[in-house]
Scaffold this active site. Structure first.
Site, mmCIF file in Angstrom:
data_model
loop_
_atom_site.group_PDB
_atom_site.id
_atom_site.type_symbol
_atom_site.label_atom_id
_atom_site.label_comp_id
_atom_site.label_asym_id
_atom_site.label_seq_id
_atom_site.Cartn_x
_atom_site.Cartn_y
_atom_site.Cartn_z
ATOM 1 N N LYS A 36 -4.332 30.448 2.821
ATOM 2 C CA LYS A 36 -3.767 29.396 1.972
ATOM 3 C C LYS A 36 -4.865 28.335 1.802
ATOM 4 C CE LYS A 36 -1.570 26.175 5.272
ATOM 5 N NZ LYS A 36 -2.504 26.185 6.349
ATOM 6 N N GLU A 70 0.528 18.862 7.287
ATOM 7 C CA GLU A 70 0.840 19.719 6.143
ATOM 8 C C GLU A 70 1.255 21.104 6.621
ATOM 9 O OE1 GLU A 70 -1.860 17.819 6.264
ATOM 10 O OE2 GLU A 70 -2.144 16.757 4.369
ATOM 11 N N PHE A 124 -9.624 25.979 9.075
ATOM 12 C CA PHE A 124 -10.019 25.253 7.866
ATOM 13 C C PHE A 124 -11.425 24.696 8.058
ATOM 14 C CE2 PHE A 124 -10.469 21.393 5.429
ATOM 15 C CZ PHE A 124 -9.949 21.748 4.193
ATOM 16 N N THR A 134 -15.059 26.230 3.203
ATOM 17 C CA THR A 134 -14.125 27.236 2.651
ATOM 18 C C THR A 134 -12.901 26.575 2.034
ATOM 19 O OG1 THR A 134 -12.972 27.442 4.745
ATOM 20 C CG2 THR A 134 -14.829 28.936 4.365
ATOM 21 N N ASP A 150 0.849 -1.186 0.000
ATOM 22 C CA ASP A 150 0.000 0.000 0.000
ATOM 23 C C ASP A 150 0.879 1.229 0.000
ATOM 24 O OD1 ASP A 150 -2.616 -0.859 -0.088
ATOM 25 O OD2 ASP A 150 -2.532 -1.514 2.007
ATOM 26 N N ASP A 192 -5.564 -3.967 6.133
ATOM 27 C CA ASP A 192 -6.181 -3.792 7.440
ATOM 28 C C ASP A 192 -7.704 -3.711 7.378
ATOM 29 O OD1 ASP A 192 -6.219 -1.380 6.207
ATOM 30 O OD2 ASP A 192 -5.084 -0.308 7.744
ATOM 31 N N MET A 224 -10.024 26.545 3.140
ATOM 32 C CA MET A 224 -8.924 27.500 3.299
ATOM 33 C C MET A 224 -8.644 27.654 4.776
ATOM 34 S SD MET A 224 -9.582 30.736 0.835
ATOM 35 C CE MET A 224 -10.918 31.242 1.851
ATOM 36 N N SER A 225 -7.448 28.121 5.085
ATOM 37 C CA SER A 225 -7.182 28.536 6.454
ATOM 38 C C SER A 225 -6.201 29.699 6.386
ATOM 39 C CB SER A 225 -6.607 27.382 7.267
ATOM 40 O OG SER A 225 -5.348 27.015 6.764
ATOM 41 N N ALA A 241 -14.640 22.512 5.798
ATOM 42 C CA ALA A 241 -14.891 21.759 4.567
ATOM 43 C C ALA A 241 -15.521 22.659 3.514
ATOM 44 C CB ALA A 241 -15.787 20.568 4.844
#
Lengths: 697, 572
Positions: free
Chosen positions: A410, A365, A392, A396, A324, A533, A398-399, A394
């Site tokens: 960004k 990230e 952040f 927009t 994987d 798994d 963006m944060s 879901a």
């Protein structure tokens, strides 16, 4: 030895440090184990047990016979003959005991570990939720399949099962040796729990999935203890060869007597037995089961439970590994790799803005952007107490943050473009090209803007684990193909496959694709190993020749696979293959060594047997051994001592090197084939010198 | 060794170098299932006729068990037919010398001997056999026993190279094609060559002749040349006359002698190429060839050197053993002056390296070390290069054993041509390796302490032990050469040697076919860098070493007490 890997970063351990609970890290040569093994080796003299090993059974029968003959002739023979017979008898017994000792030592660590595990399996009281919600207290040994138990913080989970309600942190150190707690929750692929582990926080409801006495812990105890150890296919084939050699030598020795009588040099039965024991493959016969047990033990050391020895052998035969992508080949999180500013913006400006926008972002990230900016432009983390953080969502996608009148964001390119347009800005024409370039290379673009101006793009990359490409190159040298399995699109998959150096990849893979791939490989004659798994991995795990289920995975996956990795580290598949190979290599090397040894033994014993009648046969006494008695005894003693000398090798395994088969063969043939021819000449001569010095005549 | 000796060896190797690839590739086409040379012109019409007469469907294939049962049934019928013919020859035609029927024990021994490709002879041809028995009995079996060997070899090759196949060929087709396309054409050509060199070929009765010195001599007749050809080509070895290839009618001159040595080596060596072609891996064939060649060449050179080196005892007694214009030098005892010690040593090593057993000199009169070469050669199990077919299948079984012992050392379940060697195959390999030593050592062991058996020995001491061991080794390995010095035509030896021959042939063929069947069913794993390489010098060396070590460990004690003691004690 109990280093605790950081759970938060399951990343790096391609070269994972060995870890495990204290019971497991106990040395094979721990004095306690050795003491227990000495006792065990006497207990194993029981002929019913010896019958499992025909070669050593022959030696035991020889020991009994020589002892009887020694006792019978005690009053009649000369002192020298008596001493000789007594010594031969004694060393034949030692030969058997040494073989038993090797097996007992190999079993020792598993037994010790089983004892530790048994303590965990103490009786607990389960609180079973009956229909209607009533709670009834039931001893854990009386739980039935499908019972639903409520377990709260501080309690021991009464049996194997699936969480049907709740989320909890669980201490699984009793099973995996891992002291950091793991999260288990209902639904999804992390829902299975193991009996004997302890809930540390929260409350869960577990539906029991195993019958009493058949739990994972019970099976694990049986496995490490080797209770129902079956001979593996390869071990059976090797045993047939050893039995065949034993019959040939038995025949050669039995028929030697009439030839000797014809030649006027009839031999004593003791000498014939000594010759027989020296010729039959006692070295490998004595160590064969120890090698097998130690091989399984090596897996346990690495926190892998193999349901059968057959699976371990199959691992050595595997020629295709399905891996994987996430967690095996890549670290699992995308990381910032470079800052790509738009025209007119400096890279430092972009880095500064990106770092500011990420300071409050605790995702991997986000952290990686902060780190990259620091590495590249020495931008330190700053105090952002006066800022307004924009989290952040879901919607927009963006944060960022608003600080000192600056608005920095960004996020996904399309979202950010929309935001900039709302701010009244325009979109520079070079943005699209940069974004496309990143996507084509398999990365993820993350656009950064300040106010109405788009500054540039951060290139987020799936980071391939350090050292994994070298590992795949090694596998290739060993003749093993690696195939990467990923849900990513073709473009991304191809880019990562190239960087990691896998031989092939399967993009946008569904469970059906995986099955089809395994079937195709198997029809081509390849043996396939894979890890998995999820419940949807179960059919593929069952189909693969070696299916390694992650301990964090579902019950279905664990049942379908033939191995379970308690650390849930998919990279370990590579180590499993190496352990399988090492097991076979050790067996083959010691077999070759054992057979090669016989040449020298003939040259020691045959002249000694017949030089009395044909003094000229002393020409064959190339070792110039002192006298007939010392020559035969030296061979017998060498034969016994070589078993002891090789116990460490048998238990540790022949050192594995990632080389092509031809190179491995040349090397091992030189060491164990040629070495096996020469070593006994030296050894027997040295023992003979000692015996003669001690006055054996 | 003499220059003439080296020259003969080089010419022989050159001949083999030409014939091996040509003949090997030809046989691959004959048995490969596609078209073969001469299909339309000669062979197919003849074969179709044979199939129709025998009610064989040439297109149907057999599982290994049916193949094996066909083979055993065919061989049983052959033994019964030959037995009856030998018993009844006195009442049958083509019997100018009026030979009587053979006794039951000798008939059993001889029938078994020729059907098993052993050709051990407890009789003298010229004083025992009618022309009919020679032609319709012995010569027929010379062809058929060799064809059976070829059939088993190609069946085993098919087992190795086929994938997921239940069948391994058709026994009846394989023996028919062996005879029509390989053995018969080669024999016809070789017969003509022999006749051109002066080998006898007639139906005469024994004729009294007055010699130059004025005495009378009985000169027997018979169709010798035709039988001589298949005797060598089919690695049979049963001589028309008692003197075998030492007799000038069978082997007239040094040229035919060299050709006969080539003839007995030709097919066994060529089969390695057949194997390489059918396995679609020429290197694989070369590997087996190199191992066989080394195991043949070293003993051949040794035997030639020991015999040309002469006998030290004779030198001390004043005999001249140097090469001069009038004598070939070396140990000439028991040798034909036409051939000399070098050609005799070469013949001896080749006739025992193959399972032929024809002789052009008395092995009994070799120096002890020279005489140990044929013995050790036969003990190797007839794989250097062995009998027609049996050499290749024997060597392939040893290859499976080598792969199993050493293959584990590369960390995978051992494979040969991609086929996994597992418990089922190992069981059969072990049986194959076990049966012959069991027979040889048991019967020889009993015989050296059995008074009736000891009575047949011509020599006592170590030499007698060698004679006894040689007889059973020769019979068990289906060689058939005699060391001489043992009077074998007794109830005990006719029976035990007959049993040894039967076991050595059929109890080896059955496991070999079973292995073929088991391997044919398997799916081969494709070769990779992780595969144990079975084509190359390393494996050739390993294979030869395994043969030597396994055999050496089995027979070391008896060889030590026989030839080695004799050599060291020096009472010869």
């Amino acid at each position: 030895m109990t280093t605790t890997p950081d759970l938060a970063a399951p990343a790096a351990p391609v070269e994972a440090a060995p870890h495990g609970p204290t019971a497991r890290s106990r040395s094979m040569f721990d004095p306690a184990i050795l003491r227990r093994a000495v006792g065990g080796s006497v207990g194993k003299l029981d002929p019913r047990q010896m019958a499992r090993n025909p070669v050593m059974l022959v030696v035991e029968i020889g020991s009994v016979l020589t002892t009887l003959l020694f006792v019978r002739d005690l009053g009649r023979a000369t002192a020298a003959d008596n001493a000789f017979a007594g010594l031969v008898a004694a060393w034949l017994w030692f030969t058997v005991l040494f073989a038993n000792f090797a097996e007992a030592v190999a079993e020792g660590r598993g037994k010790a570990q089983a004892d530790t595990l048994r303590k965990t399996r103490s009786e607990t009281v389960a609180r079973v939720r009956r229909a209607g919600g009533a709670i009834e207290e039931v001893p854990s040994s009386h739980l039935a399949l499908g019972d639903e138990c409520v377990v709260e913080a501080g309690e021991i989970i009464p049996g194997d099962g699936e969480i049907i309600d709740g989320i909890a942190s669980v201490d699984e150190s009793a099973i995996s040796g891992e002291s950091a707690p793991v999260i288990r929750e209902s639904g999804g692929d992390r829902s299975s729990v193991t009996g004997g582990t302890r809930v540390l926080s929260d409350r869960i409801v577990v539906r029991i999935a195993s019958k009493p006495g058949e739990s994972f812990l019970d099976r694990m105890i049986a496995l490490v203890e080797g209770a129902n150890r079956q001979k593996t296919p390869n071990e059976i084939a090797l045993n047939i060869l050893l039995a065949g050699l034993t019959i040939i030598f038995l025949l050669a020795v039995v028929t030697l007597q009439p030839f000797a009588i014809y030649s006027g040099a009839a031999q004593s039965v003791i000498v014939l037995i000594a010759l027989l024991v020296c010729l039959i493959p006692t070295t490998i016969g004595a160590l064969l089961s120890a090698i097998g047990i130690a091989g399984m033990d090596r897996l346990v050391q690495r926190n892998v439970l193999a349901m059968s020895g057959r699976a371990v052998e199959a691992a050595g035969d595997c020629s295709t590994l399905l891996l994987d992508k996430t967690g095996t080949i890549t670290l699992g999180n995308r990381q910032a790799a470079e800052f790509l500013p738009l025209a007119g913006v400096s890279e430092a400006t972009l880095a500064d803005a990106a770092q500011l926008a990420s300071l409050a972002d605790e995702t991997p990230e986000g952290r990686s952007i902060v780190v990259l900016a620091k590495d590249r432009f020495n931008l330190r983390e700053r105090e952002v107490s006066g800022a307004t953080l924009v989290a952040f969502t879901a919607q927009t996608r963006m944060s960022g943050l608003d600080i000192d009148g600056r608005s920095i964001r960004k996020g996904a390119t399309d979202s950010l473009v929309r935001w900039v347009k709302e701010q009244g800005g325009t979109i520079p024409p070079d943005l699209e090209g940069i974004v496309e370039g990143i996507a084509r290379s398999g990365g993820t673009p993350l656009a950064v803007a300040e106010g109405a101006q788009v500054l540039g793009v951060v290139h987020l990359k799936d980071v391939v684990k350090h050292g994994i490409a070298e590992r795949f190159a090694e596998l290739r040298r060993m003749g093993i193909r690696t195939v990467m399995i990923t849900g990513d699109n073709l473009l991304t998959a191809a880019a990562i496959a190239k960087e990691a150096g896998v031989d092939d990849f399967l993009a946008e893979a569904t469970p059906e694709d995986k099955m089809a791939l395994i079937r195709k490989e198997q029809q081509g004659g390849f043996l396939v190993a894979m890890t998995g798994d999820g419940t949807n991995d179960a059919p593929a795990l069952a189909l693969a020749d070696v299916g390694v289920a992650m301990n964090t995975g579902t019950q279905a996956a664990k049942e379908a696979g033939n191995m379970v990795d308690l650390d849930s580290n998919p990279t370990k598949l590579i180590e499993i293959v190496e352990i399988g190979k090492q097991l076979l290599i050790t067996r083959g090397s010691l077999t070759t060594f054992s057979v090669a040894n016989d040449v020298a033994k003939y040259f020691a014993i045959i002249p000694a047997m017949f030089a009395g009648v044909f003094p000229q046969l002393n020409t064959l006494n190339v070792m110039k051994l002192g006298n007939a008695h010392s020559a035969i005894l030296s061979a017998v003693i060498f034969n016994a001592l070589i078993i002891v000398a090789l116990i460490p090798l048998a238990l540790r395994g022949v050192k594995f090197r990632a080389m092509g088969a031809a190179a491995v063969l040349r090397r091992n043939l030189a060491i164990y084939g040629a070495g096996g021819l020469v070593a006994p000449f030296v050894g027997i001569k040295l023992i003979d010198l000692v015996l003669v010095a001690l006055g054996v005549h | 060794m003499t220059a003439a000796g080296w020259l003969q060896l080089l010419v022989l190797i050159a001949l083999l170098g030409i014939s091996t690839p040509l003949l090997g590739r030809y046989m691959a086409r004959v048995f490969g299932g596609t078209t073969a040379p001469g299909d339309r012109v000669v062979f197919l019409p003849v074969e179709r006729l044979v199939y129709r007469l025998c009610r064989v469907d040439p297109d149907s294939e057999q599982r290994w068990s049916v193949y094996g049962i066909s083979l055993l049934a065919f061989s049983l019928v052959s033994v019964l037919f030959l037995y009856a013919l030998l018993r009844l020859q006195g009442h049958l035609p083509f019997n100018p010398d009026g030979q009587k029927g053979l006794g039951s024990a000798l008939s059993f021994n001889t029938a078994v001997s020729f059907v098993t490709n052993t050709n051990w002879q407890n009789y003298s041809g010229e004083s025992t056999m009618s022309h009919l028995a020679q032609m319709a009995g012995l010569a027929v079996q010379n062809f058929m026993s060799a064809a059976v060997g070829l059939a088993v070899a190609v069946a085993l090759i098919r087992g190795l190279v086929r994938r997921r196949s239940a069948t391994i060929g058709n026994f009846w087709v394989d023996i028919t094609r062996s005879v029509t396309r390989v053995l018969l054409p080669m024999s016809i050509v070789f017969t003509l060559v022999l006749v051109s060199q002066g080998a006898a070929q007639n139906f005469h009765a024994t004729r009294p002749v007055t010699t130059i010195e004025g005495g009378t001599q009985s000169i027997p007749g018979g169709p010798l040349a035709s039988q001589e050809a298949i005797k060598e080509l089919g690695t049979n070895g049963g001589g028309f006359y008692n003197a075998n290839s030492a007799h000038p009618f069978e082997n007239p001159n040094p040229f035919t002698n060299l050709l006969e040595v080539w003839a007995l080596l030709a097919i066994p060596f060529a089969l390695t190429f057949t194997f390489g072609v059918m396995a679609k891996d020429a290197k694989q064939g070369w590997t087996v060839l190199v191992a066989m060649f080394a195991l043949w060449l070293i003993p051949a050179v040794a035997a030639m050197a020991f015999e040309t080196g002469g006998n030290k005892k004779l030198t001390t007694l004043g005999a001249d053993q140097h090469v001069t214009a009038t004598q070939p030098g070396g140990n000439m005892e028991g040798k034909e002056s036409r051939f000399g010690p070098a050609a005799s040593g070469l013949f001896a090593a080749s006739t025992t390296g193959t399972s032929t057993g024809a002789v052009n000199a008395s092995h009994d009169s070799f120096t002890p070390l020279g005489g140990s070469v044929p013995l050790v050669n036969i003990m190797l199990g007839e794989v250097s290069p062995g009998g027609v077919g049996s050499g290749l299948y024997g060597m392939l079984i040893f290859a499976l054993l080598s792969v199993f012992i050493a293959g584990l050392m590369v960390g995978r379940t051992p494979e040969f041509l991609g086929k996994k060697i597992q418990a089922a195959e190992m069981k059969l390999v072990v049986l194959y390796i076990l049966f012959v030593p069991v027979m040889v050592l048991s019967f020889a062991g009993i015989s050296v302490v059995l008074r009736t058996a000891l009575g047949s020995l011509g020599n006592a001491d170590a030499h007698g032990l060698t004679e006894m061991t040689y007889a059973f080794t020769s019979a068990g390995n289906n060689n058939g050469s005699a060391f001489a010095g043992l009077a074998g035509n007794t109830q005990w030896f006719n029976t035990t040697l007959g049993l040894a021959m039967l076991v050595g042939r059929f109890l080896l063929i059955v496991p070999a076919l079973a292995i073929a069947g088991s391997l044919a069913r398997k799916q081969p794993a494709p070769a990779s860098a992780g595969t144990f390489p079975t084509n190359g010098p390393l494996f050739a060396g390993l294979l030869a070493s395994v043969v030597v070590v396994v055999v050496g460990l089995t027979y070391f004690p008896v060889v030590a007490l026989g030839p080695v003691v004799e050599h060291l004690v020096g009472k010869f």
